[in-house]
Design a protein around this motif. Sequence first.
Motif, PDB file in Angstrom:
ATOM      1  N   ARG A 110     -19.654  28.296  41.164  1.00 18.86           N
ATOM      2  CA  ARG A 110     -18.738  27.177  40.910  1.00 18.86           C
ATOM      3  C   ARG A 110     -18.402  26.553  42.258  1.00 18.86           C
ATOM      4  NH1 ARG A 110     -13.143  26.988  39.624  1.00 18.86           N
ATOM      5  NH2 ARG A 110     -12.991  29.240  39.906  1.00 18.86           N
ATOM      6  N   GLN A 149     -17.331  23.213  44.868  1.00 19.11           N
ATOM      7  CA  GLN A 149     -16.655  21.942  45.124  1.00 19.11           C
ATOM      8  C   GLN A 149     -17.389  21.284  46.276  1.00 19.11           C
ATOM      9  OE1 GLN A 149     -12.564  22.424  46.304  1.00 19.11           O
ATOM     10  NE2 GLN A 149     -11.968  20.370  45.667  1.00 19.11           N
ATOM     11  N   SER A 188     -13.240  16.253  45.057  1.00 24.86           N
ATOM     12  CA  SER A 188     -14.105  16.359  43.877  1.00 24.86           C
ATOM     13  C   SER A 188     -13.738  17.597  43.066  1.00 24.86           C
ATOM     14  CB  SER A 188     -15.569  16.424  44.292  1.00 24.86           C
ATOM     15  OG  SER A 188     -15.813  17.617  45.019  1.00 24.86           O
ATOM     16  N   PRO A 189     -13.981  17.544  41.763  1.00 25.75           N
ATOM     17  CA  PRO A 189     -13.730  18.733  40.943  1.00 25.75           C
ATOM     18  C   PRO A 189     -14.815  19.784  41.189  1.00 25.75           C
ATOM     19  CG  PRO A 189     -14.770  17.052  39.622  1.00 25.75           C
ATOM     20  CD  PRO A 189     -14.509  16.424  40.961  1.00 25.75           C
ATOM     21  N   ASP A 190     -14.514  21.031  40.880  1.00 29.08           N
ATOM     22  CA  ASP A 190     -15.553  22.052  41.032  1.00 29.08           C
ATOM     23  C   ASP A 190     -16.509  21.969  39.842  1.00 29.08           C
ATOM     24  OD1 ASP A 190     -14.324  24.367  39.058  1.00 29.08           O
ATOM     25  OD2 ASP A 190     -12.766  23.344  40.224  1.00 29.08           O
ATOM     26  N   VAL A 191     -17.766  22.235  40.116  1.00 27.51           N
ATOM     27  CA  VAL A 191     -18.840  22.105  39.137  1.00 27.51           C
ATOM     28  C   VAL A 191     -19.650  23.390  39.114  1.00 27.51           C
ATOM     29  CG1 VAL A 191     -20.951  20.832  38.557  1.00 27.51           C
ATOM     30  CG2 VAL A 191     -18.959  19.614  39.475  1.00 27.51           C
TER      31      VAL A 191
END
Length: 121
Positions: free
Chosen positions: A98, A100, A105-108
């Motif tokens: 996970r 960032q 930015s959001p974590d992906v």
Amino acid sequence: QVQLVESGGGLVQPGGSLRLSCAASGKIFSIYDMGWYRQAPGKQRELVAAITVGGSLTYGDSVKGRFTISRDNAKNTVDLQMNGLKPEDTAVYYCNARVQVSLLSPDVNYWGQGTQVTVSS
């Protein structure tokens, strides 16, 4: 983008050991959870082991006591030491992280391409 590259899979006899490694690269601001999942033919993908950035560990019930997960936060790597391998451990193993990519930015969730582990005599 972020890439996860796995290595270390292969063929091993029952009772043997293998070590899987995964390296994350690309535009990375921070990596939170890292882990390993596996998927056997005809089955759903399942959690093998996971580790948080702080070092908290989670293991699937079927691998507890046999597998050990570790990570190097400085190198953005996560390893899975697999001992006492059984035929039922045969699967494609996927690295997961996970990530960032920047402060705002959001974590992906990112996945590796998978590495085959076969346990057979």
